[in-house]
Design a protein around this motif. Sequence first.
Motif, PDB file in Angstrom:
ATOM      1  N   LYS A  42     -28.227  35.916  37.208  1.00  0.00           N
ATOM      2  CA  LYS A  42     -27.128  35.638  38.149  1.00  0.00           C
ATOM      3  C   LYS A  42     -27.179  36.551  39.362  1.00  0.00           C
ATOM      4  CE  LYS A  42     -23.825  36.614  35.308  1.00  0.00           C
ATOM      5  NZ  LYS A  42     -24.660  37.140  34.211  1.00  0.00           N
ATOM      6  N   THR A  43     -27.279  37.846  39.126  1.00  0.00           N
ATOM      7  CA  THR A  43     -27.252  38.802  40.233  1.00  0.00           C
ATOM      8  C   THR A  43     -28.465  38.633  41.135  1.00  0.00           C
ATOM      9  OG1 THR A  43     -25.983  40.404  38.933  1.00  0.00           O
ATOM     10  CG2 THR A  43     -27.188  41.249  40.837  1.00  0.00           C
ATOM     11  N   THR A  44     -29.625  38.396  40.538  1.00  0.00           N
ATOM     12  CA  THR A  44     -30.830  38.169  41.338  1.00  0.00           C
ATOM     13  C   THR A  44     -30.670  36.940  42.232  1.00  0.00           C
ATOM     14  OG1 THR A  44     -32.233  39.169  39.637  1.00  0.00           O
ATOM     15  CG2 THR A  44     -33.312  37.753  41.247  1.00  0.00           C
ATOM     16  N   CYS A  45     -30.174  35.860  41.659  1.00  0.00           N
ATOM     17  CA  CYS A  45     -29.961  34.631  42.434  1.00  0.00           C
ATOM     18  C   CYS A  45     -28.947  34.875  43.550  1.00  0.00           C
ATOM     19  CB  CYS A  45     -29.479  33.533  41.503  1.00  0.00           C
ATOM     20  SG  CYS A  45     -29.339  31.908  42.273  1.00  0.00           S
ATOM     21  N   PHE A  46     -27.862  35.534  43.204  1.00  0.00           N
ATOM     22  CA  PHE A  46     -26.793  35.843  44.151  1.00  0.00           C
ATOM     23  C   PHE A  46     -27.327  36.667  45.313  1.00  0.00           C
ATOM     24  CE2 PHE A  46     -22.299  35.535  44.645  1.00  0.00           C
ATOM     25  CZ  PHE A  46     -21.860  36.672  45.286  1.00  0.00           C
ATOM     26  N   ASN A  47     -28.121  37.696  45.008  1.00  0.00           N
ATOM     27  CA  ASN A  47     -28.620  38.584  46.049  1.00  0.00           C
ATOM     28  C   ASN A  47     -29.689  37.943  46.925  1.00  0.00           C
ATOM     29  OD1 ASN A  47     -26.910  40.717  45.418  1.00  0.00           O
ATOM     30  ND2 ASN A  47     -28.345  41.649  43.985  1.00  0.00           N
ATOM     31  N   MET A  48     -30.354  36.922  46.421  1.00  0.00           N
ATOM     32  CA  MET A  48     -31.290  36.189  47.277  1.00  0.00           C
ATOM     33  C   MET A  48     -30.534  35.331  48.287  1.00  0.00           C
ATOM     34  SD  MET A  48     -34.614  35.141  44.971  1.00  0.00           S
ATOM     35  CE  MET A  48     -33.761  34.512  43.521  1.00  0.00           C
ATOM     36  N   VAL A  49     -29.432  34.732  47.874  1.00  0.00           N
ATOM     37  CA  VAL A  49     -28.622  33.956  48.819  1.00  0.00           C
ATOM     38  C   VAL A  49     -28.085  34.854  49.920  1.00  0.00           C
ATOM     39  CG1 VAL A  49     -26.543  32.548  49.078  1.00  0.00           C
ATOM     40  CG2 VAL A  49     -28.006  32.242  47.078  1.00  0.00           C
ATOM     41  N   ASN A  50     -27.735  36.094  49.561  1.00  0.00           N
ATOM     42  CA  ASN A  50     -27.175  37.044  50.512  1.00  0.00           C
ATOM     43  C   ASN A  50     -28.229  37.703  51.399  1.00  0.00           C
ATOM     44  OD1 ASN A  50     -24.873  38.655  51.498  1.00  0.00           O
ATOM     45  ND2 ASN A  50     -25.891  40.363  50.480  1.00  0.00           N
ATOM     46  N   GLY A  51     -29.507  37.580  51.051  1.00  0.00           N
ATOM     47  CA  GLY A  51     -30.564  38.193  51.829  1.00  0.00           C
ATOM     48  C   GLY A  51     -30.954  39.580  51.390  1.00  0.00           C
ATOM     49  N   GLN A  52     -30.320  40.094  50.330  1.00  0.00           N
ATOM     50  CA  GLN A  52     -30.680  41.429  49.850  1.00  0.00           C
ATOM     51  C   GLN A  52     -31.999  41.431  49.104  1.00  0.00           C
ATOM     52  OE1 GLN A  52     -26.886  42.429  47.783  1.00  0.00           O
ATOM     53  NE2 GLN A  52     -26.758  44.113  49.237  1.00  0.00           N
ATOM     54  N   LEU A  53     -32.382  40.273  48.563  1.00  0.00           N
ATOM     55  CA  LEU A  53     -33.674  40.106  47.917  1.00  0.00           C
ATOM     56  C   LEU A  53     -34.417  38.944  48.561  1.00  0.00           C
ATOM     57  CD1 LEU A  53     -32.837  40.456  44.096  1.00  0.00           C
ATOM     58  CD2 LEU A  53     -34.046  42.116  45.529  1.00  0.00           C
ATOM     59  N   ARG A  54     -35.715  39.081  48.672  1.00  0.00           N
ATOM     60  CA  ARG A  54     -36.552  38.016  49.215  1.00  0.00           C
ATOM     61  C   ARG A  54     -37.140  37.212  48.051  1.00  0.00           C
ATOM     62  NH1 ARG A  54     -39.500  38.004  54.107  1.00  0.00           N
ATOM     63  NH2 ARG A  54     -37.681  39.154  54.887  1.00  0.00           N
ATOM     64  N   PRO A  55     -36.920  35.919  47.997  1.00  0.00           N
ATOM     65  CA  PRO A  55     -37.482  35.122  46.895  1.00  0.00           C
ATOM     66  C   PRO A  55     -38.994  35.044  46.962  1.00  0.00           C
ATOM     67  CG  PRO A  55     -36.469  33.700  48.532  1.00  0.00           C
ATOM     68  CD  PRO A  55     -36.128  35.104  48.936  1.00  0.00           C
ATOM     69  N   ASP A  56     -39.615  34.842  45.801  1.00  0.00           N
ATOM     70  CA  ASP A  56     -41.062  34.620  45.757  1.00  0.00           C
ATOM     71  C   ASP A  56     -41.403  33.216  46.240  1.00  0.00           C
ATOM     72  OD1 ASP A  56     -41.365  37.150  44.653  1.00  0.00           O
ATOM     73  OD2 ASP A  56     -41.248  36.401  42.595  1.00  0.00           O
ATOM     74  N   ALA A  57     -40.495  32.285  46.008  1.00  0.00           N
ATOM     75  CA  ALA A  57     -40.704  30.901  46.431  1.00  0.00           C
ATOM     76  C   ALA A  57     -39.350  30.199  46.473  1.00  0.00           C
ATOM     77  CB  ALA A  57     -41.648  30.177  45.470  1.00  0.00           C
ATOM     78  N   GLY A  58     -39.321  29.078  47.170  1.00  0.00           N
ATOM     79  CA  GLY A  58     -38.097  28.301  47.248  1.00  0.00           C
ATOM     80  C   GLY A  58     -37.439  28.367  48.606  1.00  0.00           C
ATOM     81  N   SER A  59     -36.330  27.652  48.732  1.00  0.00           N
ATOM     82  CA  SER A  59     -35.636  27.531  49.998  1.00  0.00           C
ATOM     83  C   SER A  59     -34.136  27.735  49.808  1.00  0.00           C
ATOM     84  CB  SER A  59     -35.892  26.143  50.594  1.00  0.00           C
ATOM     85  OG  SER A  59     -35.102  25.910  51.748  1.00  0.00           O
ATOM     86  N   ILE A  60     -33.519  28.431  50.764  1.00  0.00           N
ATOM     87  CA  ILE A  60     -32.065  28.591  50.824  1.00  0.00           C
ATOM     88  C   ILE A  60     -31.650  28.222  52.234  1.00  0.00           C
ATOM     89  CG2 ILE A  60     -30.096  30.153  50.544  1.00  0.00           C
ATOM     90  CD1 ILE A  60     -32.000  31.993  48.928  1.00  0.00           C
ATOM     91  N   ARG A  61     -30.903  27.131  52.378  1.00  0.00           N
ATOM     92  CA  ARG A  61     -30.523  26.658  53.692  1.00  0.00           C
ATOM     93  C   ARG A  61     -29.001  26.613  53.821  1.00  0.00           C
ATOM     94  NH1 ARG A  61     -34.958  24.720  56.341  1.00  0.00           N
ATOM     95  NH2 ARG A  61     -33.700  23.652  57.903  1.00  0.00           N
ATOM     96  N   LEU A  62     -28.513  27.184  54.905  1.00  0.00           N
ATOM     97  CA  LEU A  62     -27.094  27.152  55.241  1.00  0.00           C
ATOM     98  C   LEU A  62     -26.922  26.275  56.471  1.00  0.00           C
ATOM     99  CD1 LEU A  62     -24.191  28.392  54.690  1.00  0.00           C
ATOM    100  CD2 LEU A  62     -24.754  29.989  56.550  1.00  0.00           C
ATOM    101  N   ASP A  63     -26.338  25.106  56.283  1.00  0.00           N
ATOM    102  CA  ASP A  63     -26.116  24.171  57.381  1.00  0.00           C
ATOM    103  C   ASP A  63     -27.408  23.945  58.169  1.00  0.00           C
ATOM    104  OD1 ASP A  63     -24.598  22.433  58.875  1.00  0.00           O
ATOM    105  OD2 ASP A  63     -23.810  23.973  60.221  1.00  0.00           O
ATOM    106  N   GLY A  64     -28.514  23.837  57.456  1.00  0.00           N
ATOM    107  CA  GLY A  64     -29.801  23.566  58.078  1.00  0.00           C
ATOM    108  C   GLY A  64     -30.614  24.789  58.451  1.00  0.00           C
ATOM    109  N   HIS A  65     -30.021  25.989  58.402  1.00  0.00           N
ATOM    110  CA  HIS A  65     -30.732  27.226  58.748  1.00  0.00           C
ATOM    111  C   HIS A  65     -31.383  27.822  57.503  1.00  0.00           C
ATOM    112  CE1 HIS A  65     -29.026  27.513  62.834  1.00  0.00           C
ATOM    113  NE2 HIS A  65     -27.916  27.054  62.285  1.00  0.00           N
TER     114      HIS A  65
END
Length: 255
Positions: A42-65
Motif C-alpha cells: 500500500k505505502t509503496t503504491c501510494f508513494n509512487m502516485v505522490n512522486g516520492q518513489l519512481r516506479p520500475d514500470a507502468g503509468s500514472i496519469r492525472l487528467d492526461g499528465h
Amino acid sequence: MSLLQVRNLKKSYGGVAAVADVSFDLPAGQLLALIGPNGAGKTTCFNMVNGQLRPDAGSIRLDGHELTTMAPRAIWRLGVGRTFQITETFSSMTVVENVQMALLSRERKIFHLWRPAAGFHRQEALQLLSQVGMESQADRPCSVLAYGDVKRVELAIALANAPRLLLMDEPTAGMAPQERHALMALTRKLVAERNIAVLFTEHSMDVVFSYADRIIVLARGKLIAEGDGPSIQANAKVQEVYFGAGTLGRKRSPA
C-alpha cells in the motif's frame, strides 16, 4: 475519463515485488480506499502516485499528465495534495500561519522574506480553516492543539493548493473513534463541495466501510479485489487475506 489512471504499476526491491502490475481508476468526486495487510504494498503504491518513489514500470496519469517522471513538487503544482500518517505542521507557528505558509508556497513566494509572512493571505487562510472547523483556533500555536485538531489543520494546508486529487496516508491513525468519524465526514463533505478525488490508505475498517465509495485491496503487491464495501466483504480472497485478523468488519453508520 477518470481523473487518475494507474496502469500496470510495478516496483521491486532486491528481486521482491512490492507492487506487481497494479491498475485502477479514480474519478473526481469519489473516495477510494487502498487497503491490505502489512507488507501488501500500500505505502509503496501510494508513494509512487505522490512522486516520492519512481516506479520500475507502468503509468500514472492525472487528467492526461504522466506523473511517473515528475518530482513531488511538480506533481503538487498539478493539483495533488497530501496529508501524512504523522502530522506535518510547524508546531511553533500558529494555526493560521501554517495555512498562510502553504498559500505562499502555492504562489512561489516562500522565499520573499523581506515582508512579514503574516501579512499574506490571512483572509483566505481563515476561510480554509473555517471549512475544516478550525477558524476559532486560528491564532493558537499548533503545539497546544489536540491531535484531532492538528489533523484538521493539516487538511486545511493540503487544501491550500486547491487540489483536484487528495492523497491521505492513514488519515485517522492515532485518533479516537469519534475523532475518526468526524474527520472522514468532513472529508466526504469537502469531496462533494469541491468535486475532488481522494485516495486514502487506512487500517481502521470501520472508517473504510463507512466512507469509501470504492475499495481496492492489495496482498503481496498484487491487486486481489476491487469494488464497493459489500462486494469487498463478500470476496473470498479478501476474507482469506484478513482471516483471523479481526479487521474486516461490517459497515457501520457514520457517527
